[in-house]
Scaffold this motif. Structure first.
Motif, PDB file in Angstrom:
ATOM      1  N   VAL A  54      -4.794  -8.310  -3.177  1.00  0.00           N
ATOM      2  CA  VAL A  54      -3.511  -8.710  -2.606  1.00  0.00           C
ATOM      3  C   VAL A  54      -3.530 -10.183  -2.216  1.00  0.00           C
ATOM      4  O   VAL A  54      -2.541 -10.906  -2.418  1.00  0.00           O
ATOM      5  CB  VAL A  54      -3.165  -7.826  -1.387  1.00  0.00           C
ATOM      6  N   ILE A  55      -4.643 -10.658  -1.678  1.00  0.00           N
ATOM      7  CA  ILE A  55      -4.744 -12.085  -1.359  1.00  0.00           C
ATOM      8  C   ILE A  55      -4.586 -12.913  -2.623  1.00  0.00           C
ATOM      9  O   ILE A  55      -3.867 -13.921  -2.644  1.00  0.00           O
ATOM     10  CB  ILE A  55      -6.099 -12.399  -0.681  1.00  0.00           C
ATOM     11  N   PHE A  56      -5.224 -12.495  -3.703  1.00  0.00           N
ATOM     12  CA  PHE A  56      -5.180 -13.238  -4.962  1.00  0.00           C
ATOM     13  C   PHE A  56      -3.794 -13.178  -5.608  1.00  0.00           C
ATOM     14  O   PHE A  56      -3.274 -14.192  -6.078  1.00  0.00           O
ATOM     15  CB  PHE A  56      -6.233 -12.686  -5.930  1.00  0.00           C
ATOM     16  N   LYS A  57      -3.181 -12.010  -5.603  1.00  0.00           N
ATOM     17  CA  LYS A  57      -1.881 -11.852  -6.248  1.00  0.00           C
ATOM     18  C   LYS A  57      -0.720 -12.331  -5.382  1.00  0.00           C
ATOM     19  O   LYS A  57       0.321 -12.733  -5.890  1.00  0.00           O
ATOM     20  CB  LYS A  57      -1.641 -10.380  -6.599  1.00  0.00           C
ATOM     21  N   GLY A  58      -0.876 -12.252  -4.059  1.00  0.00           N
ATOM     22  CA  GLY A  58       0.235 -12.541  -3.174  1.00  0.00           C
ATOM     23  C   GLY A  58       1.128 -11.329  -3.025  1.00  0.00           C
ATOM     24  O   GLY A  58       0.743 -10.207  -3.351  1.00  0.00           O
ATOM     25  N   GLY A  59       2.364 -11.558  -2.557  1.00  0.00           N
ATOM     26  CA  GLY A  59       3.233 -10.439  -2.239  1.00  0.00           C
ATOM     27  C   GLY A  59       4.574 -10.429  -2.941  1.00  0.00           C
ATOM     28  O   GLY A  59       5.456  -9.647  -2.560  1.00  0.00           O
ATOM     29  N   TYR A  60       4.778 -11.270  -3.956  1.00  0.00           N
ATOM     30  CA  TYR A  60       6.081 -11.279  -4.611  1.00  0.00           C
ATOM     31  C   TYR A  60       6.316  -9.947  -5.323  1.00  0.00           C
ATOM     32  O   TYR A  60       5.498  -9.514  -6.138  1.00  0.00           O
ATOM     33  CB  TYR A  60       6.203 -12.456  -5.574  1.00  0.00           C
ATOM     34  N   PRO A  61       7.426  -9.263  -5.029  1.00  0.00           N
ATOM     35  CA  PRO A  61       7.646  -7.904  -5.532  1.00  0.00           C
ATOM     36  C   PRO A  61       7.560  -7.760  -7.046  1.00  0.00           C
ATOM     37  O   PRO A  61       7.038  -6.775  -7.553  1.00  0.00           O
ATOM     38  CB  PRO A  61       9.067  -7.582  -5.031  1.00  0.00           C
ATOM     39  N   ARG A  62       8.069  -8.745  -7.783  1.00  0.00           N
ATOM     40  CA  ARG A  62       8.123  -8.604  -9.241  1.00  0.00           C
ATOM     41  C   ARG A  62       6.730  -8.489  -9.862  1.00  0.00           C
ATOM     42  O   ARG A  62       6.551  -7.821 -10.885  1.00  0.00           O
ATOM     43  CB  ARG A  62       8.878  -9.788  -9.845  1.00  0.00           C
ATOM     44  N   ILE A  63       5.739  -9.115  -9.259  1.00  0.00           N
ATOM     45  CA  ILE A  63       4.374  -9.028  -9.774  1.00  0.00           C
ATOM     46  C   ILE A  63       3.909  -7.582  -9.805  1.00  0.00           C
ATOM     47  O   ILE A  63       3.258  -7.137 -10.766  1.00  0.00           O
ATOM     48  CB  ILE A  63       3.424  -9.890  -8.914  1.00  0.00           C
ATOM     49  N   TYR A  64       4.264  -6.829  -8.770  1.00  0.00           N
ATOM     50  CA  TYR A  64       3.820  -5.439  -8.653  1.00  0.00           C
ATOM     51  C   TYR A  64       4.730  -4.493  -9.437  1.00  0.00           C
ATOM     52  O   TYR A  64       4.237  -3.604 -10.150  1.00  0.00           O
ATOM     53  CB  TYR A  64       3.761  -5.038  -7.178  1.00  0.00           C
ATOM     54  N   LYS A  65       6.020  -4.684  -9.319  1.00  0.00           N
ATOM     55  CA  LYS A  65       6.953  -3.766  -9.972  1.00  0.00           C
ATOM     56  C   LYS A  65       6.854  -3.842 -11.491  1.00  0.00           C
ATOM     57  O   LYS A  65       6.973  -2.829 -12.189  1.00  0.00           O
ATOM     58  CB  LYS A  65       8.383  -4.065  -9.515  1.00  0.00           C
ATOM     59  N   ARG A 124       0.807  -1.215   0.000  1.00  0.00           N
ATOM     60  CA  ARG A 124       0.000   0.000   0.000  1.00  0.00           C
ATOM     61  C   ARG A 124       0.851   1.281   0.000  1.00  0.00           C
ATOM     62  O   ARG A 124       0.324   2.368  -0.208  1.00  0.00           O
ATOM     63  CB  ARG A 124      -0.937   0.003   1.203  1.00  0.00           C
ATOM     64  N   GLN A 125       2.161   1.161   0.210  1.00  0.00           N
ATOM     65  CA  GLN A 125       3.022   2.334   0.103  1.00  0.00           C
ATOM     66  C   GLN A 125       2.981   2.921  -1.303  1.00  0.00           C
ATOM     67  O   GLN A 125       3.019   4.136  -1.480  1.00  0.00           O
ATOM     68  CB  GLN A 125       4.481   1.967   0.428  1.00  0.00           C
ATOM     69  N   GLU A 126       2.917   2.045  -2.312  1.00  0.00           N
ATOM     70  CA  GLU A 126       3.037   2.504  -3.694  1.00  0.00           C
ATOM     71  C   GLU A 126       1.911   2.047  -4.613  1.00  0.00           C
ATOM     72  O   GLU A 126       1.727   2.630  -5.691  1.00  0.00           O
ATOM     73  CB  GLU A 126       4.364   2.025  -4.285  1.00  0.00           C
ATOM     74  N   TYR A 127       1.193   1.017  -4.211  1.00  0.00           N
ATOM     75  CA  TYR A 127       0.215   0.439  -5.133  1.00  0.00           C
ATOM     76  C   TYR A 127      -1.178   0.501  -4.527  1.00  0.00           C
ATOM     77  O   TYR A 127      -1.366   0.298  -3.329  1.00  0.00           O
ATOM     78  CB  TYR A 127       0.588  -1.016  -5.454  1.00  0.00           C
ATOM     79  N   ASP A 128      -2.153   0.755  -5.381  1.00  0.00           N
ATOM     80  CA  ASP A 128      -3.530   0.940  -4.929  1.00  0.00           C
ATOM     81  C   ASP A 128      -4.307  -0.376  -5.056  1.00  0.00           C
ATOM     82  O   ASP A 128      -5.254  -0.494  -5.824  1.00  0.00           O
ATOM     83  CB  ASP A 128      -4.207   2.043  -5.749  1.00  0.00           C
ATOM     84  N   ASN A 129      -3.874  -1.367  -4.296  1.00  0.00           N
ATOM     85  CA  ASN A 129      -4.506  -2.677  -4.339  1.00  0.00           C
ATOM     86  C   ASN A 129      -5.323  -2.919  -3.080  1.00  0.00           C
ATOM     87  O   ASN A 129      -4.827  -2.722  -1.965  1.00  0.00           O
ATOM     88  CB  ASN A 129      -3.454  -3.784  -4.471  1.00  0.00           C
ATOM     89  N   GLU A 130      -6.549  -3.362  -3.258  1.00  0.00           N
ATOM     90  CA  GLU A 130      -7.380  -3.704  -2.113  1.00  0.00           C
ATOM     91  C   GLU A 130      -7.010  -5.086  -1.585  1.00  0.00           C
ATOM     92  O   GLU A 130      -6.279  -5.849  -2.229  1.00  0.00           O
ATOM     93  CB  GLU A 130      -8.859  -3.649  -2.505  1.00  0.00           C
ATOM     94  N   VAL A 131      -7.539  -5.423  -0.422  1.00  0.00           N
ATOM     95  CA  VAL A 131      -7.147  -6.658   0.257  1.00  0.00           C
ATOM     96  C   VAL A 131      -7.402  -7.879  -0.606  1.00  0.00           C
ATOM     97  O   VAL A 131      -6.540  -8.760  -0.732  1.00  0.00           O
ATOM     98  CB  VAL A 131      -7.872  -6.784   1.608  1.00  0.00           C
ATOM     99  N   SER A 132      -8.578  -7.975  -1.216  1.00  0.00           N
ATOM    100  CA  SER A 132      -8.904  -9.173  -1.986  1.00  0.00           C
ATOM    101  C   SER A 132      -7.936  -9.367  -3.151  1.00  0.00           C
ATOM    102  O   SER A 132      -7.551 -10.495  -3.493  1.00  0.00           O
ATOM    103  CB  SER A 132     -10.336  -9.101  -2.510  1.00  0.00           C
TER     104      SER A 132
END
Length: 387
Positions: A143-154, A133-141
């Motif tokens: 984030v649960i679906f995508k997970g937390g691996y940095p490359r997915i977001y970057k 949430r520091q940089e990306y506007d993703n809601e909880v659901s």
């Protein structure tokens, strides 16, 4: 993005001659090491030619870097640890070597044997919700679906493109290097079967029947999944009470995005309709607590409670003076007094109790805090998981 654990990593490097930064493959260890200590020389031991060159003259290699050094994927040259020990002891100053690795067997087999007493250890898991949430506007659901691996977001990678390659790399490289697996196909099958049992008390006899493997082989392969940071076993808390307690652990995954992929979930809508959504949601909350503890450099300190009659508390965190935090995790958005049933069954006068749910209102009910997920995640961001 600044990782929450950067402060703890810096603190450890000021105090220990060697710091070991470990965690799942692609959890951001290299980025964290290089950005936190940008002035230090960096070497990646995934480079086979580099490893071969260092093997020919390890003393000559280490002598060049008296002011500090980062060695990435250090487990690829385990013999370097003996030489690092020699130089660390000779110089007797903190901040000499920062080692990273994605295999926990390195910790058990090499660091504990060769570098004991000289090394500070920090585990880095994929992004926490607060970090995302520091940089990306993703809601909880999402984030649960995508997970937390940095490359997915970057790199804005679709999970359907990311996880097949991630899983293939994990099986073909990490698993093969950790142990001689007789059948990678059977290993993958075990991984999918464990995903189907997320949040459940593990029954090794049942898994043995489903996989056709012996229980000893099964337990050995589960230990590989743990050592390589794919899944973990959450153990029950021992209590001296007159209730027969279940002693078997529960299965959770370090990343809910990988979990969703293994379960064949294709989008957020399908996630919320999935039969295991409650357990996936519980896995997400447990992970956030775990990340909060590890990012602060603490030892993981999470348990669950369950007795032989099926009464269960999803999460227990022991506090000082015999006090405990009891958390019930509910994926529903509408509060029901049924949410309190197991808390009322297990609670003692010293316990602090809370229900975490997906509603939009915080309140108290029968001395139990009822907390929205968003409020709970905000409180986790800046504390150590205590309320």
């Amino acid at each position: 993005m600044k990782r929450i654990s950067a402060e703890k990593l810096t603190d450890l490097f000021r105090k220990f001659p060697i710091v070991y930064l470990t965690g799942p493959r692609q959890s951001g260890k290299t980025t964290l090491a290089k950005t936190t200590f940008s002035s230090l020389p960096y070497f990646n031991f995934e480079d086979i030619s580099l490893v071969e060159a260092v093997k020919t003259d390890p003393h000559g290699f280490l002598k060049q870097y008296n002011e500090g050094l980062i060695i990435d994927e250090a487990q690829n040259m385990p013999e370097i640890f003996s030489y690092i020990q020699i130089y660390a002891d000779q110089r007797e100053v903190p901040g000499q070597y920062l080692l990273t690795g994605s295999q926990n067997f390195l910790l058990n087999e090499k660091i504990s044997q060769t570098l004991a007493g000289r090394v500070g250890i920090l585990r880095l898991l994929p992004f926490s919700y607060a970090e995302i949430r520091q940089e990306y506007d993703n809601e909880v659901s999402e984030v649960i679906f995508k997970g937390g691996y940095p490359r997915i977001y970057k790199n804005q990678i679709n999970v359907s493109d990311f996880f097949p390659g991630y899983l293939q790399t994990y099986v073909e490289r990490d698993v093969r290097s950790l142990k001689n697996i007789s059948s990678l196909r059977n290993f993958k099958n075990l991984l999918f079967l464990c995903a189907g049992r997320v949040g459940q008390v593990v029954n090794f006899s049942s898994l043995s029947n489903d996989t056709g493997m012996s229980i000893n082989t099964l337990k050995s392969w589960v230990s590989i999944l743990e050592a390589s940071y794919v899944m973990y076993l959450l153990y029950p808390f021992s209590l001296n009470i007159n209730k027969q307690m279940v002693k078997s652990p529960k299965i959770y995954f370090y990343d809910t995005g990988l979990l969703c992929y293994l379960l064949g979930i294709r989008d957020e809508k399908e996630l919320k309709q999935h039969y295991a959504y409650g357990n996936i949601f519980e896995n997400f909350v447990i992970n956030e607590i775990l990340k909060c503890q590890l990012n602060n450099g603490e030892k993981e300190n999470i348990y669950f409670l369950r007795d032989s009659r099926g009464h269960e508390i999803d999460c227990l965190i022991p506090l000082s003076n015999g006090r405990r935090l009891l958390y019930e995790v509910k994926s529903g958005a509408t509060f029901s007094k049924e949410f309190l049933k197991n808390i009322n069954y297990f609670r003692t006068d010293n316990d602090k109790c809370a229900v975490i749910y997906q509603g939009d209102r915080n309140f108290y009910c029968n001395e139990t805090s009822v907390i929205t997920l968003n409020e709970f995640l905000k409180e986790l961001k800046g504390n150590r998981g205590e309320k």
